[in-house]
Design an enzyme around this catalytic site. Structure first.
Site, PDB file in Angstrom:
ATOM      1  N   THR A 131      30.369  17.520 -10.351  1.00  0.00           N
ATOM      2  CA  THR A 131      31.605  17.446 -11.149  1.00  0.00           C
ATOM      3  C   THR A 131      31.794  18.628 -12.082  1.00  0.00           C
ATOM      4  O   THR A 131      32.873  18.782 -12.653  1.00  0.00           O
ATOM      5  CB  THR A 131      31.554  16.193 -12.046  1.00  0.00           C
ATOM      6  OG1 THR A 131      30.375  16.299 -12.862  1.00  0.00           O
ATOM      7  CG2 THR A 131      31.495  14.921 -11.213  1.00  0.00           C
ATOM      8  N   HIS A 133      41.174  31.278 -25.665  1.00  0.00           N
ATOM      9  CA  HIS A 133      40.854  30.627 -26.938  1.00  0.00           C
ATOM     10  C   HIS A 133      39.353  30.530 -27.207  1.00  0.00           C
ATOM     11  O   HIS A 133      38.935  30.594 -28.351  1.00  0.00           O
ATOM     12  CB  HIS A 133      41.441  29.209 -26.982  1.00  0.00           C
ATOM     13  CG  HIS A 133      42.932  29.190 -27.128  1.00  0.00           C
ATOM     14  ND1 HIS A 133      43.632  28.059 -27.506  1.00  0.00           N
ATOM     15  CD2 HIS A 133      43.862  30.165 -26.944  1.00  0.00           C
ATOM     16  CE1 HIS A 133      44.935  28.347 -27.550  1.00  0.00           C
ATOM     17  NE2 HIS A 133      45.093  29.613 -27.198  1.00  0.00           N
ATOM     18  N   HIS A 152      41.237  32.785 -33.188  1.00  0.00           N
ATOM     19  CA  HIS A 152      40.142  32.172 -32.421  1.00  0.00           C
ATOM     20  C   HIS A 152      38.782  32.841 -32.692  1.00  0.00           C
ATOM     21  O   HIS A 152      37.745  32.278 -32.389  1.00  0.00           O
ATOM     22  CB  HIS A 152      40.454  32.239 -30.925  1.00  0.00           C
ATOM     23  CG  HIS A 152      41.763  31.608 -30.589  1.00  0.00           C
ATOM     24  ND1 HIS A 152      41.991  30.249 -30.700  1.00  0.00           N
ATOM     25  CD2 HIS A 152      42.943  32.154 -30.206  1.00  0.00           C
ATOM     26  CE1 HIS A 152      43.243  29.984 -30.377  1.00  0.00           C
ATOM     27  NE2 HIS A 152      43.844  31.119 -30.080  1.00  0.00           N
TER      28      HIS A 152
HETATM   29  C1  RB5 Z   1      24.293  15.067  -8.325  1.00  0.00           C
HETATM   30  O1  RB5 Z   1      24.388  13.939  -7.543  1.00  0.00           O
HETATM   31  C2  RB5 Z   1      25.326  15.019  -9.455  1.00  0.00           C
HETATM   32  O2  RB5 Z   1      25.017  13.997 -10.355  1.00  0.00           O
HETATM   33  C3  RB5 Z   1      25.382  16.343 -10.169  1.00  0.00           C
HETATM   34  O3  RB5 Z   1      25.691  17.330  -9.254  1.00  0.00           O
HETATM   35  C4  RB5 Z   1      26.427  16.499 -11.251  1.00  0.00           C
HETATM   36  O4  RB5 Z   1      27.710  16.131 -10.790  1.00  0.00           O
HETATM   37  C5  RB5 Z   1      26.129  15.949 -12.561  1.00  0.00           C
HETATM   38  O5  RB5 Z   1      26.897  16.110 -13.511  1.00  0.00           O
END
Ligand code: RB5
Length: 148
Positions: free
Chosen positions: A71, A102, A137
């Site tokens: 993510t 910024h 900034h």
């Molecule tokens: C791995 O499964 C996942 O948890 C990692 O890549 C990440 O997204 C964590 O923030």
């Protein structure tokens, strides 16, 4: 030390996007240092890859970093534990732009499971070419480096 140096790393969940972005940046003649991982078949903990990248940027403050996990959240949490790092998780053009204008971000965090390659290329281009606005900034960014 080089303004052209990009240090890039990922965990297993960011491996494919890292490989794609690394090849893309090399095609643009950036000096790319790829810290791995080199496969998505082995689970790798994102804090360790963020730590590797932080130590390179500590020695080479002009280099910029790109970190990719599933993510981008884990990488952004991990990399912001270092006072000389301003890591920004960007997911659209506006967040990538403002991270530079910024926050003077020196590390871009992306999600390999949330951001496709075309978008990641756009965000990376913005991150690498947008100057810091400075002005009001400047003081805030200095304060980031002095937090206790
Ligand atoms: C791995 O499964 C996942 O948890 C990692 O890549 C990440 O997204 C964590 O923030």
């Amino acid at each position: 030390m080089s303004d052209n140096k990009i240090v890039i790393a990922s965990d297993h969940a960011g491996y494919l996007l890292k490989k794609q972005l690394s090849d893309y940046l090399k095609s643009l003649n950036y000096d790319v240092l790829d810290l791995g991982v080199d496969t998505d078949a082995v689970s790798t903990d994102y804090p360790l890859k963020a730590q590797d990248l932080a130590y390179i940027l500590k020695d080479d403050p002009k280099a910029r970093g790109i970190l990719i996990c599933g993510t981008g959240i884990g990488m952004s949490i991990a990399i912001n534990r270092y006072p000389f790092i301003r890591g920004a998780l960007a997911y659209d053009k506006q967040t990538a732009l403002l991270a530079r204008q910024h926050n003077n971000a020196n590390v871009l965090c992306l999600g390999g499971r949330t951001t496709n390659f075309d978008t990641a290329k756009e965000l990376t281009d913005i991150f690498l070419t947008t100057p810091f606005d400075g002005g009001r900034h400047e003081k805030r960014v200095l304060e980031l480096g002095e937090m206790k």
